[in-house]
Design a protein around this motif. Structure first.
Motif, PDB file in Angstrom:
ATOM      1  N   ASP A 289     -29.230  -4.832 -25.204  1.00 36.86           N
ATOM      2  CA  ASP A 289     -27.999  -4.886 -25.980  1.00 36.86           C
ATOM      3  C   ASP A 289     -28.224  -5.786 -27.183  1.00 36.86           C
ATOM      4  N   LEU A 290     -27.889  -5.283 -28.374  1.00 35.89           N
ATOM      5  CA  LEU A 290     -28.122  -6.049 -29.584  1.00 35.89           C
ATOM      6  C   LEU A 290     -26.976  -5.801 -30.557  1.00 35.89           C
ATOM      7  N   ALA A 291     -26.450  -6.873 -31.130  1.00 35.42           N
ATOM      8  CA  ALA A 291     -25.382  -6.792 -32.127  1.00 35.42           C
ATOM      9  C   ALA A 291     -25.829  -7.516 -33.384  1.00 35.42           C
ATOM     10  N   VAL A 292     -25.646  -6.867 -34.534  1.00 41.27           N
ATOM     11  CA  VAL A 292     -26.066  -7.431 -35.816  1.00 41.27           C
ATOM     12  C   VAL A 292     -24.904  -7.325 -36.796  1.00 41.27           C
ATOM     13  N   ALA A 293     -24.590  -8.431 -37.461  1.00 38.98           N
ATOM     14  CA  ALA A 293     -23.568  -8.441 -38.511  1.00 38.98           C
ATOM     15  C   ALA A 293     -24.097  -9.236 -39.688  1.00 38.98           C
ATOM     16  N   ALA A 294     -23.866  -8.732 -40.915  1.00 39.28           N
ATOM     17  CA  ALA A 294     -24.410  -9.411 -42.088  1.00 39.28           C
ATOM     18  C   ALA A 294     -23.556  -9.116 -43.314  1.00 39.28           C
ATOM     19  N   ASN A 295     -23.403 -10.128 -44.161  1.00 41.46           N
ATOM     20  CA  ASN A 295     -22.841  -9.981 -45.501  1.00 41.46           C
ATOM     21  C   ASN A 295     -23.917 -10.400 -46.487  1.00 41.46           C
ATOM     22  N   ALA A 296     -24.207  -9.542 -47.481  1.00 42.15           N
ATOM     23  CA  ALA A 296     -25.308  -9.855 -48.386  1.00 42.15           C
ATOM     24  C   ALA A 296     -25.025  -9.327 -49.779  1.00 42.15           C
TER      25      ALA A 296
ATOM     26  N   THR B 188     -16.744 -13.747 -49.553  1.00 43.07           N
ATOM     27  CA  THR B 188     -15.653 -14.358 -48.808  1.00 43.07           C
ATOM     28  C   THR B 188     -15.413 -13.512 -47.582  1.00 43.07           C
ATOM     29  N   GLY B 189     -15.734 -14.050 -46.468  1.00 39.05           N
ATOM     30  CA  GLY B 189     -15.563 -13.288 -45.237  1.00 39.05           C
ATOM     31  C   GLY B 189     -16.391 -13.875 -44.125  1.00 39.05           C
ATOM     32  N   ASP B 190     -16.283 -13.270 -43.012  1.00 39.04           N
ATOM     33  CA  ASP B 190     -16.996 -13.719 -41.820  1.00 39.04           C
ATOM     34  C   ASP B 190     -17.950 -12.629 -41.364  1.00 39.04           C
ATOM     35  N   ALA B 191     -19.139 -13.053 -40.958  1.00 39.30           N
ATOM     36  CA  ALA B 191     -20.104 -12.163 -40.316  1.00 39.30           C
ATOM     37  C   ALA B 191     -20.197 -12.582 -38.857  1.00 39.30           C
ATOM     38  N   ALA B 192     -19.668 -11.749 -38.007  1.00 35.09           N
ATOM     39  CA  ALA B 192     -19.615 -12.090 -36.583  1.00 35.09           C
ATOM     40  C   ALA B 192     -20.290 -10.995 -35.780  1.00 35.09           C
ATOM     41  N   ALA B 193     -21.205 -11.394 -34.935  1.00 36.89           N
ATOM     42  CA  ALA B 193     -21.885 -10.464 -34.029  1.00 36.89           C
ATOM     43  C   ALA B 193     -21.635 -10.917 -32.605  1.00 36.89           C
ATOM     44  N   THR B 194     -21.053 -10.052 -31.832  1.00 41.30           N
ATOM     45  CA  THR B 194     -20.745 -10.358 -30.429  1.00 41.30           C
ATOM     46  C   THR B 194     -21.421  -9.332 -29.549  1.00 41.30           C
ATOM     47  N   SER B 195     -22.190  -9.808 -28.621  1.00 36.40           N
ATOM     48  CA  SER B 195     -22.909  -8.917 -27.718  1.00 36.40           C
ATOM     49  C   SER B 195     -22.665  -9.370 -26.290  1.00 36.40           C
ATOM     50  N   ASP B 196     -21.990  -8.535 -25.545  1.00 33.39           N
ATOM     51  CA  ASP B 196     -21.725  -8.800 -24.127  1.00 33.39           C
ATOM     52  C   ASP B 196     -22.466  -7.771 -23.293  1.00 33.39           C
ATOM     53  N   GLN B 197     -23.247  -8.256 -22.363  1.00 33.01           N
ATOM     54  CA  GLN B 197     -24.019  -7.360 -21.512  1.00 33.01           C
ATOM     55  C   GLN B 197     -23.814  -7.722 -20.058  1.00 33.01           C
TER      56      GLN B 197
END
Length: 200
Positions: free
Chosen positions: A40-47, A83-92
């Protein structure tokens, strides 16, 4: 040799040639393999990425009385704002039950007798292999990133190679104003709950 001496001689018959071999190999392999790898992998990014590139090249190669000139002018004004949030949530949650029952395929070996020394094959090899393998590798990962990248590149190249009475000139001017602003949070949460039951 007389007839009586010839009659007194004894002999033992050999097995038929077509049923006799030098090597008798019996291999009995029984492998039970249980593999579990939940990933399980979660990726979040602002660039924001900006890369204005300016280049100028002038060259004289094996030329007489020539002039090579290169001029590169670049003006770059870059404003990057996030302006914002990069959130990665991974529940396994993994529930793995590996209960491979070992196979019972053992074959009892025959009991040799003294008369078996000249009977059959010269080499008998019996291999019995029972293998049970349980592998579990739950993998969990979370990646969050905020990034600004700016790379204004300016270049001017001028060359005279193997030339006589030649002039080479290169002018490169660069004015870059870069404003980068990141307002926000980069949050990565990884929660893993694995229940593994391996019975071999």
């Amino acid at each position: 040799m007389s007839a009586d001496e010839l009659a007194a001689e004894g002999a033992t018959a050999l097995p038929d040639k077509e049923v006799m071999s030098l090597l008798d190999l019996n291999a009995n392999l029984d492998l039970a393999l249980d593999v579990a790898a939940p990933i399980d992998l979660a990726v979040a990014a602002n660039a924001n990425i900006a890369a204005p590139i300016n280049a100028s090249v002038g060259a004289n190669v094996l030329s007489v009385g020539s002039t090579a000139g290169a001029q590169a002018l670049q003006g770059a004004e870059i404003s990057q704002g996030i302006t914002g949030d990069a959130a990665a949530t991974s529940d396994q949650t993994s529930g793995i039950d590996q209960g491979a029952e070992p196979a019972d395929t053992a074959i009892p070996a025959p009991v040799p007798t003294p008369s078996d020394a000249l009977d059959g094959d010269l080499l008998n090899v019996n291999v019995d292999l029972n293998g049970d393998l349980d592998i579990a590798a739950p993998i969990n990962g979370a990646i969050a990133a905020n990034a600004n990248a700016a790379a204004p590149i300016n270049a001017a190249v001028s060359a005279n190679i193997g030339s006589i009475d030649s002039s080479a000139g290169a002018v490169s001017q660069q004015a870059a104003v870069i404003n980068q602003d990141i307002t926000g949070d980069a949050t990565a949460d990884a929660t893993q709950d694995s229940t593994i039951d391996q019975q071999s």
